[in-house]
Design a protein around this motif. Structure first.
Motif, PDB file in Angstrom:
ATOM      1  N   ILE A   1      -4.367  36.829  -7.861  1.00 24.96           N
ATOM      2  CA  ILE A   1      -5.118  37.761  -6.900  1.00 24.96           C
ATOM      3  C   ILE A   1      -4.211  38.072  -5.326  1.00 24.96           C
ATOM      4  CG2 ILE A   1      -7.580  38.337  -5.851  1.00 24.96           C
ATOM      5  CD1 ILE A   1      -8.555  37.269  -8.455  1.00 24.96           C
ATOM      6  N   ASP A   2      -4.548  36.593  -4.742  1.00 25.97           N
ATOM      7  CA  ASP A   2      -4.137  36.934  -3.855  1.00 25.97           C
ATOM      8  C   ASP A   2      -2.663  37.158  -3.693  1.00 25.97           C
ATOM      9  OD1 ASP A   2      -5.549  34.999  -3.314  1.00 25.97           O
ATOM     10  OD2 ASP A   2      -4.866  33.287  -3.793  1.00 25.97           O
ATOM     11  N   GLU A   3      -1.490  36.595  -4.669  1.00 20.80           N
ATOM     12  CA  GLU A   3      -0.330  37.456  -4.535  1.00 20.80           C
ATOM     13  C   GLU A   3      -0.302  38.416  -4.798  1.00 20.80           C
ATOM     14  OE1 GLU A   3       4.178  36.461  -6.698  1.00 20.80           O
ATOM     15  OE2 GLU A   3       1.397  35.938  -7.997  1.00 20.80           O
ATOM     16  N   TYR A   4      -0.935  39.712  -5.131  1.00 20.74           N
ATOM     17  CA  TYR A   4      -1.179  40.943  -6.113  1.00 20.74           C
ATOM     18  C   TYR A   4      -1.617  41.798  -4.393  1.00 20.74           C
ATOM     19  CZ  TYR A   4      -2.353  45.643  -8.159  1.00 20.74           C
ATOM     20  OH  TYR A   4      -2.342  47.262  -8.374  1.00 20.74           O
ATOM     21  N   GLU A   5      -2.377  40.908  -3.317  1.00 16.15           N
ATOM     22  CA  GLU A   5      -3.350  41.925  -2.222  1.00 16.15           C
ATOM     23  C   GLU A   5      -2.006  41.948  -1.480  1.00 16.15           C
ATOM     24  OE1 GLU A   5      -6.606  40.266  -1.703  1.00 16.15           O
ATOM     25  OE2 GLU A   5      -7.489  41.857  -2.810  1.00 16.15           O
ATOM     26  N   ALA A   6      -1.371  40.261  -0.904  1.00 20.62           N
ATOM     27  CA  ALA A   6      -0.348  40.261  -0.792  1.00 20.62           C
ATOM     28  C   ALA A   6       0.484  41.546  -0.181  1.00 20.62           C
ATOM     29  CB  ALA A   6       0.183  38.389  -0.437  1.00 20.62           C
ATOM     30  N   ILE A   7       1.555  41.646  -2.211  1.00 18.86           N
ATOM     31  CA  ILE A   7       2.441  42.877  -2.371  1.00 18.86           C
ATOM     32  C   ILE A   7       2.019  44.016  -1.679  1.00 18.86           C
ATOM     33  CG2 ILE A   7       3.721  41.185  -2.968  1.00 18.86           C
ATOM     34  CD1 ILE A   7       2.860  43.307  -5.499  1.00 18.86           C
ATOM     35  N   HIS A   8       0.463  44.158  -1.445  1.00 18.52           N
ATOM     36  CA  HIS A   8      -0.035  45.805  -1.435  1.00 18.52           C
ATOM     37  C   HIS A   8      -0.220  45.917   0.653  1.00 18.52           C
ATOM     38  CE1 HIS A   8       0.140  45.897  -5.954  1.00 18.52           C
ATOM     39  NE2 HIS A   8      -0.372  47.268  -5.774  1.00 18.52           N
ATOM     40  N   ARG A   9       0.053  44.666   0.584  1.00 19.93           N
ATOM     41  CA  ARG A   9       0.050  45.580   2.284  1.00 19.93           C
ATOM     42  C   ARG A   9       0.736  45.048   2.712  1.00 19.93           C
ATOM     43  NH1 ARG A   9      -4.124  40.559   1.682  1.00 19.93           N
ATOM     44  NH2 ARG A   9      -2.826  39.092   1.972  1.00 19.93           N
ATOM     45  N   GLU A  10       1.687  44.789   2.450  1.00 23.27           N
ATOM     46  CA  GLU A  10       3.218  45.974   2.679  1.00 23.27           C
ATOM     47  C   GLU A  10       3.998  46.683   0.981  1.00 23.27           C
ATOM     48  OE1 GLU A  10       5.659  43.517   5.389  1.00 23.27           O
ATOM     49  OE2 GLU A  10       3.970  42.163   4.698  1.00 23.27           O
ATOM     50  N   VAL A  11       3.362  47.338   0.698  1.00 24.41           N
ATOM     51  CA  VAL A  11       5.156  48.385  -0.424  1.00 24.41           C
ATOM     52  C   VAL A  11       5.473  48.606   0.205  1.00 24.41           C
ATOM     53  CG1 VAL A  11       4.564  49.712  -2.326  1.00 24.41           C
ATOM     54  CG2 VAL A  11       2.352  48.724  -1.597  1.00 24.41           C
ATOM     55  N   TRP A  12       6.452  48.228  -1.002  1.00 24.21           N
ATOM     56  CA  TRP A  12       8.183  48.851   0.055  1.00 24.21           C
ATOM     57  C   TRP A  12       7.784  50.408  -0.266  1.00 24.21           C
ATOM     58  CZ3 TRP A  12      10.796  46.830  -5.743  1.00 24.21           C
ATOM     59  CH2 TRP A  12      10.440  46.168  -6.037  1.00 24.21           C
ATOM     60  N   PRO A  13       8.426  50.933   1.435  1.00 21.83           N
ATOM     61  CA  PRO A  13       8.253  52.595   1.111  1.00 21.83           C
ATOM     62  C   PRO A  13       8.932  53.243   0.519  1.00 21.83           C
ATOM     63  CG  PRO A  13       9.734  50.797   3.409  1.00 21.83           C
ATOM     64  CD  PRO A  13       9.054  50.077   2.032  1.00 21.83           C
ATOM     65  N   GLY A  14       9.952  52.862  -0.621  1.00 23.07           N
ATOM     66  CA  GLY A  14      10.365  53.584  -1.264  1.00 23.07           C
ATOM     67  C   GLY A  14       9.680  53.732  -2.862  1.00 23.07           C
ATOM     68  N   VAL A  15       8.264  52.854  -3.177  1.00 18.43           N
ATOM     69  CA  VAL A  15       7.601  53.341  -3.567  1.00 18.43           C
ATOM     70  C   VAL A  15       6.582  54.287  -3.223  1.00 18.43           C
ATOM     71  CG1 VAL A  15       5.549  52.014  -4.696  1.00 18.43           C
ATOM     72  CG2 VAL A  15       8.260  50.970  -5.047  1.00 18.43           C
ATOM     73  N   LEU A  16       6.695  54.269  -2.066  1.00 19.75           N
ATOM     74  CA  LEU A  16       5.359  55.007  -1.287  1.00 19.75           C
ATOM     75  C   LEU A  16       6.117  56.526  -1.443  1.00 19.75           C
ATOM     76  CD1 LEU A  16       4.547  52.765   1.446  1.00 19.75           C
ATOM     77  CD2 LEU A  16       3.119  52.922  -0.612  1.00 19.75           C
ATOM     78  N   ALA A  17       7.183  56.452  -1.145  1.00 19.50           N
ATOM     79  CA  ALA A  17       8.493  57.881  -0.998  1.00 19.50           C
ATOM     80  C   ALA A  17       7.994  58.197  -2.281  1.00 19.50           C
ATOM     81  CB  ALA A  17       9.560  57.789  -0.636  1.00 19.50           C
ATOM     82  N   THR A  18       7.906  57.303  -2.834  1.00 23.37           N
ATOM     83  CA  THR A  18       8.260  58.053  -4.596  1.00 23.37           C
ATOM     84  C   THR A  18       6.131  59.076  -4.625  1.00 23.37           C
ATOM     85  OG1 THR A  18       9.838  57.094  -5.368  1.00 23.37           O
ATOM     86  CG2 THR A  18       8.230  58.398  -7.075  1.00 23.37           C
ATOM     87  N   ILE A  19       5.393  57.778  -4.600  1.00 24.20           N
ATOM     88  CA  ILE A  19       3.616  58.657  -4.406  1.00 24.20           C
ATOM     89  C   ILE A  19       3.737  59.911  -3.741  1.00 24.20           C
ATOM     90  CG2 ILE A  19       2.166  58.101  -4.662  1.00 24.20           C
ATOM     91  CD1 ILE A  19       2.394  55.203  -4.312  1.00 24.20           C
ATOM     92  N   GLU A  20       4.618  60.437  -2.762  1.00 24.71           N
ATOM     93  CA  GLU A  20       4.601  61.514  -2.105  1.00 24.71           C
ATOM     94  C   GLU A  20       5.249  62.404  -2.928  1.00 24.71           C
ATOM     95  OE1 GLU A  20       5.549  61.227   2.419  1.00 24.71           O
ATOM     96  OE2 GLU A  20       4.171  62.919   2.171  1.00 24.71           O
ATOM     97  N   ARG A  21       6.019  62.068  -2.912  1.00 26.95           N
ATOM     98  CA  ARG A  21       7.438  63.056  -4.054  1.00 26.95           C
ATOM     99  C   ARG A  21       6.408  63.539  -4.908  1.00 26.95           C
ATOM    100  NH1 ARG A  21      12.532  62.112  -7.440  1.00 26.95           N
ATOM    101  NH2 ARG A  21      11.608  59.637  -6.793  1.00 26.95           N
ATOM    102  N   CYS A  22       5.682  62.760  -5.720  1.00 23.41           N
ATOM    103  CA  CYS A  22       5.251  62.973  -6.883  1.00 23.41           C
ATOM    104  C   CYS A  22       4.165  63.422  -6.459  1.00 23.41           C
ATOM    105  CB  CYS A  22       5.826  61.718  -7.950  1.00 23.41           C
ATOM    106  SG  CYS A  22       7.093  61.103  -8.618  1.00 23.41           S
ATOM    107  N   ASN A  23       3.219  64.221  -5.728  1.00 19.39           N
ATOM    108  CA  ASN A  23       2.528  64.950  -5.043  1.00 19.39           C
ATOM    109  C   ASN A  23       0.801  64.313  -5.346  1.00 19.39           C
ATOM    110  OD1 ASN A  23       3.780  67.446  -4.436  1.00 19.39           O
ATOM    111  ND2 ASN A  23       4.517  67.398  -6.721  1.00 19.39           N
TER     112      ASN A  23
END
Lengths: 109, 109
Positions: free
Chosen positions: A17-39
Motif C-alpha cells: 500500500i505505501d509503495e503504491y500510494e507513493a508512486i501515485h503521488r508522482e505518476v510518470w508524465p508519459g503515463v498521464l499523457a497516454t491517459i489523456e490521449r486515450c480520452n
C-alpha cells in the motif's frame, strides 16, 4: 459527445500500500499523457483498506480502440509492470479485465 | 472555484439491494433539487456486492454549511428515513458521518 462514466475496483496487496500510494503521488508524465490521449478524463483512485476504487470519464468515440492504444504504449506497459504486482484483481471481473468494472446504481449531473 | 471531489463507501443490506436499486432508478425530484441546491455535482453511486461506492464533486464555497442545508430539507429527511434502514454504515467512518469518506490516492484531470 456522450461522456461514459466508469467505476472499477481492484485489491492492493496490503504490504504494498505505501509503495503504491507513493508512486501515485508522482505518476510518470508519459503515463498521464497516454491517459489523456486515450480520452480518459477526470480520473481518480480512492482507497478503503486494501480495496482501490477508481472513477473516470471517457470522452472519446471508441473505448475499446482507445484502450488498445493505451495497452500498446511502451511507457504505460512499463508502469503496469511496476503496478500490477502490487495489485490483486478481484474474482468475478469481466473477461479481459484487470480492474473489475462495477455497475452504476445512481447518477445525477 | 476549486471543485472538491469526494468518494464515500457504505454497506447495503444484502436483502435490500433490489429495493435500494429500484428506488434509485426514480429518485424523488425534491431530493435531486436539494442535491443541486447544495452544490453537489456529477454524483454517482456504484455497487460491488454489498458495498456502495459514491463519487461526487462539490462546487460550492462552504461544504459543511451546504450539508446542513441538505440535512434540514424535509423531503431529503423523508428520503433518508427510507434509505438509511437499507444501509449499514462502516466501522471506522468519521465522526458524524453516515457514508464513510475514503482518501484519494490519485487524480488527473
Amino acid at each position: 459527445m456522450v461522456v461514459r462514466r466508469q467505476a472499477q475496483v481492484i485489491r492492493v496487496r496490503p504490504e504494498r500500500i505505501d509503495e503504491y500510494e507513493a508512486i501515485h503521488r508522482e505518476v510518470w508524465p508519459g503515463v498521464l499523457a497516454t491517459i489523456e490521449r486515450c480520452n480518459i478524463r477526470n480520473y481518480s483512485i480512492y482507497r478503503m483498506g486494501d480495496l482501490l476504487f477508481s472513477y473516470f470519464e471517457y470522452a472519446g468515440e471508441d473505448y475499446e480502440a482507445d484502450m488498445a492504444v493505451m495497452a500498446a504504449d511502451p511507457v504505460t506497459q512499463e508502469w503496469w509492470k511496476l503496478t500490477e504486482p502490487m495489485q490483486e484483481p478481484l474474482e468475478g471481473r469481466g473477461d479481459g479485465e484487470w480492474w473489475m468494472t462495477i455497475p452504476e446504481v445512481f447518477h445525477t449531473d
